[in-house]
Design a protein around this motif. Structure first.
Motif, PDB file in Angstrom:
ATOM      1  N   GLN A  29     -65.304 -38.411 -70.021  1.00 17.33           N
ATOM      2  CA  GLN A  29     -66.068 -37.201 -69.722  1.00 17.33           C
ATOM      3  C   GLN A  29     -67.460 -37.542 -69.205  1.00 17.33           C
ATOM      4  O   GLN A  29     -67.944 -36.936 -68.248  1.00 17.33           O
ATOM      5  CB  GLN A  29     -66.177 -36.342 -70.982  1.00 17.33           C
ATOM      6  N   ALA A  30     -68.115 -38.520 -69.843  1.00 17.50           N
ATOM      7  CA  ALA A  30     -69.472 -38.890 -69.449  1.00 17.50           C
ATOM      8  C   ALA A  30     -69.515 -39.448 -68.029  1.00 17.50           C
ATOM      9  O   ALA A  30     -70.533 -39.316 -67.325  1.00 17.50           O
ATOM     10  CB  ALA A  30     -70.036 -39.916 -70.423  1.00 17.50           C
ATOM     11  N   ALA A  31     -68.425 -40.052 -67.596  1.00 24.39           N
ATOM     12  CA  ALA A  31     -68.375 -40.654 -66.259  1.00 24.39           C
ATOM     13  C   ALA A  31     -67.747 -39.723 -65.235  1.00 24.39           C
ATOM     14  O   ALA A  31     -67.558 -40.110 -64.078  1.00 24.39           O
ATOM     15  CB  ALA A  31     -67.588 -41.961 -66.321  1.00 24.39           C
ATOM     16  N   GLY A  32     -67.417 -38.495 -65.651  1.00 24.50           N
ATOM     17  CA  GLY A  32     -66.756 -37.573 -64.742  1.00 24.50           C
ATOM     18  C   GLY A  32     -65.348 -38.021 -64.401  1.00 24.50           C
ATOM     19  O   GLY A  32     -64.834 -37.723 -63.316  1.00 24.50           O
ATOM     20  N   GLY A  33     -64.724 -38.736 -65.331  1.00 24.78           N
ATOM     21  CA  GLY A  33     -63.401 -39.298 -65.084  1.00 24.78           C
ATOM     22  C   GLY A  33     -62.281 -38.501 -65.706  1.00 24.78           C
ATOM     23  O   GLY A  33     -62.405 -37.292 -65.958  1.00 24.78           O
ATOM     24  N   THR A  34     -61.179 -39.172 -66.000  1.00 21.47           N
ATOM     25  CA  THR A  34     -59.960 -38.530 -66.474  1.00 21.47           C
ATOM     26  C   THR A  34     -59.506 -39.166 -67.781  1.00 21.47           C
ATOM     27  O   THR A  34     -59.496 -40.390 -67.908  1.00 21.47           O
ATOM     28  CB  THR A  34     -58.836 -38.676 -65.428  1.00 21.47           C
ATOM     29  N   PHE A  35     -59.132 -38.312 -68.719  1.00 24.86           N
ATOM     30  CA  PHE A  35     -58.589 -38.773 -69.991  1.00 24.86           C
ATOM     31  C   PHE A  35     -57.089 -38.505 -69.999  1.00 24.86           C
ATOM     32  O   PHE A  35     -56.635 -37.409 -69.651  1.00 24.86           O
ATOM     33  CB  PHE A  35     -59.267 -38.039 -71.152  1.00 24.86           C
ATOM     34  N   LEU A  36     -56.311 -39.514 -70.397  1.00 26.21           N
ATOM     35  CA  LEU A  36     -54.856 -39.438 -70.381  1.00 26.21           C
ATOM     36  C   LEU A  36     -54.294 -39.586 -71.789  1.00 26.21           C
ATOM     37  O   LEU A  36     -54.895 -40.248 -72.639  1.00 26.21           O
ATOM     38  CB  LEU A  36     -54.281 -40.548 -69.500  1.00 26.21           C
ATOM     39  N   LEU A  37     -53.136 -39.000 -71.998  1.00 27.54           N
ATOM     40  CA  LEU A  37     -52.416 -39.154 -73.259  1.00 27.54           C
ATOM     41  C   LEU A  37     -51.050 -39.768 -72.956  1.00 27.54           C
ATOM     42  O   LEU A  37     -50.393 -39.392 -71.985  1.00 27.54           O
ATOM     43  CB  LEU A  37     -52.236 -37.798 -73.944  1.00 27.54           C
ATOM     44  N   ARG A  38     -50.656 -40.739 -73.781  1.00 23.58           N
ATOM     45  CA  ARG A  38     -49.343 -41.368 -73.640  1.00 23.58           C
ATOM     46  C   ARG A  38     -48.708 -41.465 -75.019  1.00 23.58           C
ATOM     47  O   ARG A  38     -49.377 -41.871 -75.978  1.00 23.58           O
ATOM     48  CB  ARG A  38     -49.498 -42.755 -73.013  1.00 23.58           C
ATOM     49  N   ILE A  39     -47.455 -41.113 -75.131  1.00 21.87           N
ATOM     50  CA  ILE A  39     -46.739 -41.198 -76.399  1.00 21.87           C
ATOM     51  C   ILE A  39     -45.910 -42.476 -76.403  1.00 21.87           C
ATOM     52  O   ILE A  39     -44.959 -42.615 -75.617  1.00 21.87           O
ATOM     53  CB  ILE A  39     -45.835 -39.968 -76.627  1.00 21.87           C
ATOM     54  N   GLU A  40     -46.260 -43.421 -77.271  1.00 24.61           N
ATOM     55  CA  GLU A  40     -45.577 -44.716 -77.322  1.00 24.61           C
ATOM     56  C   GLU A  40     -44.434 -44.623 -78.343  1.00 24.61           C
ATOM     57  O   GLU A  40     -44.584 -44.997 -79.500  1.00 24.61           O
ATOM     58  CB  GLU A  40     -46.570 -45.825 -77.648  1.00 24.61           C
ATOM     59  N   ASP A  41     -43.300 -44.125 -77.861  1.00 20.77           N
ATOM     60  CA  ASP A  41     -42.164 -43.846 -78.736  1.00 20.77           C
ATOM     61  C   ASP A  41     -40.963 -44.740 -78.435  1.00 20.77           C
ATOM     62  O   ASP A  41     -39.814 -44.305 -78.574  1.00 20.77           O
ATOM     63  CB  ASP A  41     -41.755 -42.374 -78.623  1.00 20.77           C
ATOM     64  N   ILE A  42     -41.219 -45.994 -78.033  1.00 19.01           N
ATOM     65  CA  ILE A  42     -40.099 -46.880 -77.732  1.00 19.01           C
ATOM     66  C   ILE A  42     -39.312 -47.245 -78.991  1.00 19.01           C
ATOM     67  O   ILE A  42     -38.123 -47.542 -78.916  1.00 19.01           O
ATOM     68  CB  ILE A  42     -40.548 -48.172 -77.009  1.00 19.01           C
ATOM     69  N   ASP A  43     -39.959 -47.203 -80.147  1.00 15.88           N
ATOM     70  CA  ASP A  43     -39.254 -47.484 -81.392  1.00 15.88           C
ATOM     71  C   ASP A  43     -38.619 -46.185 -81.886  1.00 15.88           C
ATOM     72  O   ASP A  43     -39.178 -45.468 -82.717  1.00 15.88           O
ATOM     73  CB  ASP A  43     -40.208 -48.055 -82.435  1.00 15.88           C
ATOM     74  N   GLN A  44     -37.437 -45.885 -81.366  1.00 15.97           N
ATOM     75  CA  GLN A  44     -36.780 -44.625 -81.688  1.00 15.97           C
ATOM     76  C   GLN A  44     -36.274 -44.572 -83.127  1.00 15.97           C
ATOM     77  O   GLN A  44     -35.957 -43.503 -83.641  1.00 15.97           O
ATOM     78  CB  GLN A  44     -35.631 -44.384 -80.717  1.00 15.97           C
ATOM     79  N   SER A  45     -36.224 -45.715 -83.797  1.00 17.07           N
ATOM     80  CA  SER A  45     -35.807 -45.715 -85.193  1.00 17.07           C
ATOM     81  C   SER A  45     -36.888 -45.151 -86.107  1.00 17.07           C
ATOM     82  O   SER A  45     -36.602 -44.703 -87.224  1.00 17.07           O
ATOM     83  CB  SER A  45     -35.451 -47.140 -85.640  1.00 17.07           C
ATOM     84  N   ARG A  46     -38.124 -45.136 -85.627  1.00 17.49           N
ATOM     85  CA  ARG A  46     -39.237 -44.653 -86.446  1.00 17.49           C
ATOM     86  C   ARG A  46     -39.913 -43.408 -85.874  1.00 17.49           C
ATOM     87  O   ARG A  46     -40.583 -42.675 -86.599  1.00 17.49           O
ATOM     88  CB  ARG A  46     -40.286 -45.762 -86.611  1.00 17.49           C
ATOM     89  N   ALA A  47     -39.764 -43.163 -84.574  1.00 15.74           N
ATOM     90  CA  ALA A  47     -40.406 -42.011 -83.943  1.00 15.74           C
ATOM     91  C   ALA A  47     -39.745 -40.714 -84.410  1.00 15.74           C
ATOM     92  O   ALA A  47     -38.531 -40.656 -84.580  1.00 15.74           O
ATOM     93  CB  ALA A  47     -40.315 -42.131 -82.427  1.00 15.74           C
ATOM     94  N   ARG A  48     -40.565 -39.681 -84.630  1.00 21.24           N
ATOM     95  CA  ARG A  48     -40.056 -38.394 -85.085  1.00 21.24           C
ATOM     96  C   ARG A  48     -40.694 -37.261 -84.269  1.00 21.24           C
ATOM     97  O   ARG A  48     -41.911 -37.272 -84.029  1.00 21.24           O
ATOM     98  CB  ARG A  48     -40.383 -38.173 -86.571  1.00 21.24           C
TER      99      ARG A  48
END
Length: 286
Positions: A29-48
């Motif tokens: 925000q301070a740099a006038g840039g972009t903030f991204l969200l990524r969901i790291e759910d490769i471990d499907q045995s634990r992701a819910r």
């Protein structure tokens, strides 16, 4: 500037996550840039799904917004496979059949009193399955694949280094050199594909940061030791290395790093107790 927050949906976000995501968001925000969200759910045995839903809920409560659509690693297996195929075609990967017990037994064997090396992934692999020559033929499916670290370093045309604007555990900042011998000793032949995932954290985070054009990786100093592995993979795959900002960790009263199992410091708990987003910022020193 493009920053990102990449949580795993395996439990509630806590104060440590709050600090990291607010810092990454504020920098963009301070740099006038972009903030991204990524969901790291490769471990499907634990992701819910319920944990993923809570991530969105907590972040919106903190007043954050992000570029859509959200990247989810479970939807990107073909991209990881393509990166692995590139490395395999260059003779930089090999299959490994060792179990954790096999590795433990191998590194525990008497070796003139040498202490086993421990790296970002635990015990450094002793090279039991490493072939003398690169494997021939097609890359195997559903196999554990390791990076031949020595061979990978040998194909580089320039020394490795990364730019750090935060701090390493020793206070490192600026242009940080990555000696090849230290990578061999401290990381060894890291796993780039697990049998049940088709990828690994090291590979997926590098491929995803490149795809999202992340310019600044903001994360805890506990991941500082993994950065040389990521910079090496970026070089091998032809990606531009982002600038890294490793920040301090939020700890409990005993000085222990917070974990997802520590529900007492979960953002959801503070919300339920009536705290405000401003209170959370104050708690983490922002």
């Amino acid at each position: 500037m493009r920053t990102r927050f990449a949580p795993s949906p395996t439990g509630p976000l806590h104060l440590g996550h709050a600090y990291s995501v607010l810092l990454a968001h504020d920098m963009a925000q301070a740099a006038g840039g972009t903030f991204l969200l990524r969901i790291e759910d490769i471990d499907q045995s634990r992701a819910r799904p319920e944990w993923e839903a809570l991530i969105y809920e907590d972040l919106r409560w903190l007043g954050l917004d992000w570029e859509a659509p959200v990247m989810r690693q479970s939807e990107r297996l073909p991209a990881y496979r393509a990166a692995l195929e590139t490395l395999w075609s260059r003779g930089l990967l090999y299959p490994c059949s060792c179990t954790r017990r096999d590795i433990q037994d191998a590194v525990s064997a008497p070796q003139e009193g040498a202490e086993p090396s421990v790296g970002p992934d635990g015990l450094v692999y002793p090279g039991t399955c490493r072939p003398e020559a690169p494997p021939q033929g097609p890359m195997p499916d559903r196999a554990v694949l390791r990076l031949d670290m020595a061979r990978a370093l040998s194909v580089l045309d320039a020394p490795l280094r990364h730019e750090e604007t935060g701090r390493g555990p020793g206070g490192e900042t600026g242009q940080i050199a990555i000696p090849g011998d230290s990578l061999l000793r401290a990381a060894g032949d890291v796993v780039l594909a697990r049998r049940d995932m088709g990828t690994s954290y090291h590979l997926s985070v590098v491929v995803d940061d490149a795809e999202q054009r992340v310019s600044h990786v903001v994360r805890g100093e506990d991941l500082f030791e993994a950065t040389p592995i990521h910079v090496l993979l970026q070089r091998l795959l032809g990606f531009t290395s982002p600038i890294y900002h490793h920040h301090r960790l939020i700890r409990d009263a005993a000085g222990k790093r917070l974990a997802k199992r520590d529900d007492a410091r979960a953002i959801r708990t503070y919300r339920d107790e009536g705290l405000t987003p401003a209170d959370i910022r104050a708690k983490v020193g922002l």
